[in-house]
Motif scaffolding. Structure first.
Motif, mmCIF file in Angstrom:
data_model
loop_
_atom_site.group_PDB
_atom_site.id
_atom_site.type_symbol
_atom_site.label_atom_id
_atom_site.label_comp_id
_atom_site.label_asym_id
_atom_site.label_seq_id
_atom_site.Cartn_x
_atom_site.Cartn_y
_atom_site.Cartn_z
ATOM 1 N N UNK A 22 -21.718 9.280 -6.872
ATOM 2 C CA UNK A 22 -21.796 8.139 -6.090
ATOM 3 C C UNK A 22 -20.853 7.096 -6.253
ATOM 4 N N UNK A 23 -20.138 6.826 -5.240
ATOM 5 C CA UNK A 23 -19.025 5.892 -5.301
ATOM 6 C C UNK A 23 -18.016 6.381 -5.956
ATOM 7 N N UNK A 24 -18.083 7.852 -6.025
ATOM 8 C CA UNK A 24 -16.665 8.479 -6.991
ATOM 9 C C UNK A 24 -17.150 8.576 -8.366
ATOM 10 N N UNK B 34 -10.812 13.987 -6.314
ATOM 11 C CA UNK B 34 -9.510 14.547 -5.513
ATOM 12 C C UNK B 34 -8.263 13.666 -5.925
ATOM 13 N N UNK B 35 -7.329 14.382 -5.827
ATOM 14 C CA UNK B 35 -6.057 13.828 -6.048
ATOM 15 C C UNK B 35 -5.368 13.926 -7.830
ATOM 16 N N UNK C 122 2.356 2.127 -3.294
ATOM 17 C CA UNK C 122 1.440 2.700 -4.218
ATOM 18 C C UNK C 122 1.421 4.210 -3.715
ATOM 19 N N UNK C 123 1.187 4.471 -2.507
ATOM 20 C CA UNK C 123 1.033 5.900 -2.065
ATOM 21 C C UNK C 123 2.249 6.653 -2.361
ATOM 22 N N UNK D 7 -28.426 0.253 -1.586
ATOM 23 C CA UNK D 7 -26.901 -0.137 -1.873
ATOM 24 C C UNK D 7 -25.966 1.158 -0.908
ATOM 25 N N UNK D 8 -26.696 2.036 -0.425
ATOM 26 C CA UNK D 8 -26.027 3.279 0.296
ATOM 27 C C UNK D 8 -26.828 4.473 0.375
ATOM 28 N N UNK D 9 -26.345 5.495 0.446
ATOM 29 C CA UNK D 9 -27.299 6.802 0.768
ATOM 30 C C UNK D 9 -26.235 7.675 0.191
ATOM 31 N N UNK E 13 -21.158 -2.900 -7.598
ATOM 32 C CA UNK E 13 -21.801 -2.302 -8.691
ATOM 33 C C UNK E 13 -21.204 -2.428 -10.106
ATOM 34 N N UNK F 229 -5.488 10.324 -1.586
ATOM 35 C CA UNK F 229 -6.076 11.368 -2.348
ATOM 36 C C UNK F 229 -6.809 12.413 -1.829
ATOM 37 N N UNK G 43 -23.472 10.297 -11.969
ATOM 38 C CA UNK G 43 -24.577 9.878 -12.502
ATOM 39 C C UNK G 43 -25.492 11.085 -13.040
ATOM 40 N N UNK H 271 0.817 -1.245 -0.025
ATOM 41 C CA UNK H 271 0.043 0.050 -0.183
ATOM 42 C C UNK H 271 0.918 1.343 -0.075
ATOM 43 N N UNK I 152 -18.871 -0.216 -4.318
ATOM 44 C CA UNK I 152 -18.595 0.060 -5.759
ATOM 45 C C UNK I 152 -18.059 -0.947 -6.626
ATOM 46 N N UNK J 150 2.175 7.576 -5.862
ATOM 47 C CA UNK J 150 1.093 8.647 -5.976
ATOM 48 C C UNK J 150 1.597 9.987 -5.631
ATOM 49 N N UNK K 258 -15.262 -0.854 -15.941
ATOM 50 C CA UNK K 258 -14.743 -2.336 -15.857
ATOM 51 C C UNK K 258 -15.881 -3.220 -15.829
ATOM 52 N N UNK L 181 -31.637 7.716 0.190
ATOM 53 C CA UNK L 181 -31.301 6.054 -0.171
ATOM 54 C C UNK L 181 -31.038 5.758 -1.333
#
Lengths: 391, 181
Positions: free
Chosen positions: A237-239, A328-329, A66-67, A258-260, B89, B61, A242, A63, B86, A70, A391, A275
């Motif tokens: 949502x999730x990065x 971000x990043x 990778x950081x 799946x989340x909020x 999904x 990040x 939509x 990890x 994610x 980055x 993906x 939701x």
């Protein structure tokens, strides 16, 4: 006290929740005498005592590798920006040094050299830093004086040099064209080309100055109108981004939560938690609860490039009408050509220029500049955007 | 449960200032929780490793956007949970199915930590996803019921119920007769 109450209190105590001490004592006393609750407490002891499943010993090292990569990439990009800013500053200083009136104002050789140096500096300055364009649009007095001096002496030369008047005028026209192309905003306010480019690709790439657009060209007006707020509701949502797809479901049938999401469905409304659901067979869409009985459909924002599908990534879109931004990043470029963060990769089917990270290929992600055509998935977005392969 | 790092805020502040050593301390302190959550979610060590790496890159990040008023573990839990969701999904991974587990034997020697972990993790597969989620937030990441409720979008009382239900299910599945607990 019954078993459920006692076990509930013991469970909450394990979670360090504030409890009534007397009640907790009663629960403990109950568990000492109740076989079922005794088993429950022993099971909790086992669960608490069991170590977590251990990740591979080298996982933290991987990890951090990778950081560090980055961090190095970000530092490199930052250094490039700093270097360009320093170069721009140095050039600006050089320009100021060039500006003072020479001793011999009528010496055409001196004048020519000074003008050439000034113009070269201007051109380089404009090339190396788009941000400088904005700064330079309000010239400092020293530069204004220099320009006035150059224009004045040029006028004298026109009168003095016999037979050379036409040539000098042509020369001045060429310089004016250079100024305009390089967006070095010393031209009068009605010269539209430089402000337009600034509006499109300004270093801050924020909302353009609509007031200024009122006196600008129709193209500027269009751009400003597009850039104010989005008429399409985007959410992150999730990065991934939509966009509201205009249809909804009246019930929860077939939906799985799946989340909020913290967002607002209308302009001026305060963002609140809603939701989020997915529907079987609709991997590229989410449904967001709007009130109790409506589930608004949002579709994943995608684009095609080189035969692949890319999905739009963004930081959280905080308000209704907000535009997707870089996630971000991923720092924002400072130039219209994407540098120093991005480099051109190609052009997509819509005629939109596609960028990538220097040293990486498009598989690592692509960037799109602001000002895309109306057929683009994020037409009107005034920001740079970042897309990753689906993906 | 891992010990909560008391100086997360200081480490985070240093990491935000570019101190990679401080960031590494956060990684080493909390990767266990991240990995365990992902492993229980996917039931697959490789998927758990991938998610753990992804989570920490996202954390790195997003350092500048972290709300300092929040607790680091709350933020980390949210990123971890969202990363798992994610991946599902995006069609990259499938969550582990809930298994019907009658009983899981607890090792006679509770000092055998490997066997003990194996037993408890087997029992975890019997939990309903929403109960496991709440249990993870509270027991792995140390969130309060209120904090977990905010992350899960449910009232704190619901979190309390889910965590309790998870513990009762685990206690029911774990067969203590062979052990000395």
């Amino acid at each position: 006290m019954d078993c459920i109450q006692a076990q509930g209190l013991i469970s909450a105590a394990l979670d360090r929740e504030p409890l009534d001490a007397a009640l907790l004592e009663q629960a403990k006393a109950h568990c000492r005498t109740c076989a079922q609750c005794g088993d429950f407490v022993r099971a909790l002891t086992v669960i608490q005592r069991a170590p977590l499943p251990a990740p591979p010993a080298d996982l933290p090292d991987r990890i951090m590798a990778l950081v560090r990569a980055e961090a190095a990439a970000a530092e490199q990009a930052s250094a490039a920006v700093t270097e360009q800013a320093a170069e721009a500053q140095a050039l600006e200083a050089a320009l100021d040094e060039v500006a003072p009136v020479p001793d011999d104002e009528t010496d055409p050789t001196t004048l020519s050299a000074l003008e050439a140096a000034a113009l070269a500096a201007k051109a380089r300055l404009a090339e190396t830093s788009a941000g400088s364009r904005i700064t330079l649009s309000a010239p400092k007095p020293t530069r204004a004086q220099a320009i006035a001096w150059i224009a004045g002496v040029a006028a004298v030369l026109v009168l003095v040099v016999v037979g050379g008047a036409l040539g000098i005028m042509n020369s001045m026209n060429s310089r004016a064209a250079m100024d305009s192309q390089s967006a070095y905003n010393i031209a009068p306010a009605e010269s539209a080309s430089a402000p337009l480019e600034t509006g499109q690709y300004g270093a801050d790439a924020g909302a353009p100055d609509v007031g200024a657009a009122a006196t600008s060209s129709p193209m500027q007006d269009t751009l400003a109108a597009k850039s104010a707020t989005s008429t399409v509701l985007f959410v992150t949502y999730g990065g991934f981004v939509y966009r509201q797809a205009g249809s909804s479901k009246p019930s929860l049938v077939g939906l799985t939560q799946t989340g909020s999401l913290d967002m607002a469905f209308s302009a001026g409304a305060a963002p609140e938690m809603h939701d989020v659901y997915s529907a079987q067979g609709e991997s590229d869409a989410i449904y967001i609860a709007n009130g109790d009985k409506s589930y608004e459909r949002f579709e994943l924002v995608t684009r095609s490039y080189s035969g692949k599908t890319y999905v739009l990534n963004s930081s959280a879109i905080g308000t209704y009408g907000g535009w997707p931004t870089l996630p971000p990043g991923v720092p924002a470029p400072t130039s219209a050509d994407g540098s120093p963060v991005f480099t051109k990769d190609g052009v997509d089917g819509l005629g939109v220029t596609v960028y990538r990270m220097p040293g990486a290929n498009a598989n690592a992600g692509i960037a799109i500049g602001p000002g895309t055509p109306t057929t683009d998935p994020v037409a009107g977005d005034p920001n740079w955007t970042w897309w990753t392969e689906k993906q | 449960m891992p010990p909560l790092t008391t100086d997360d805020a200081a480490l985070l502040a240093a990491a935000r200032d570019g101190d990679l050593g401080a960031f590494e301390s956060l990684v080493r302190a909390h990767t266990g929780a991240v990995y365990a959550h992902a492993l229980r979610f996917f039931g697959d060590p490789t998927a758990a490793e991938d998610v753990a790496q992804e989570v920490w890159i996202k954390v790195y990040r997003s350092l500048s956007s972290f709300d300092e008023r929040a607790r680091f573990t709350t933020w980390l839990y949210r990123i971890t949970r969202n990363s798992c969701l994610d991946a599902v999904r995006a069609g990259k991974r499938r969550p582990v199915p809930v298994e019907v587990v009658d009983t899981v034997a607890v090792p006679g020697d509770l000092a055998d930590e490997v066997a003990l972990t194996t037993s408890v993790e087997s029992a975890m597969t019997a939990l309903q996803p929403e109960d496991r989620d709440a249990f993870s937030a509270v027991a792995l990441f140390g969130l309060t019921y209120v904090e977990a409720g905010e992350q899960l979008g449910v009232p704190a009382g619901t979190v309390k119920s889910r965590v309790f239900r998870a513990r009762r299910a685990l206690a029911h599945v774990l067969d203590l007769t062979a052990g000395g607990a």
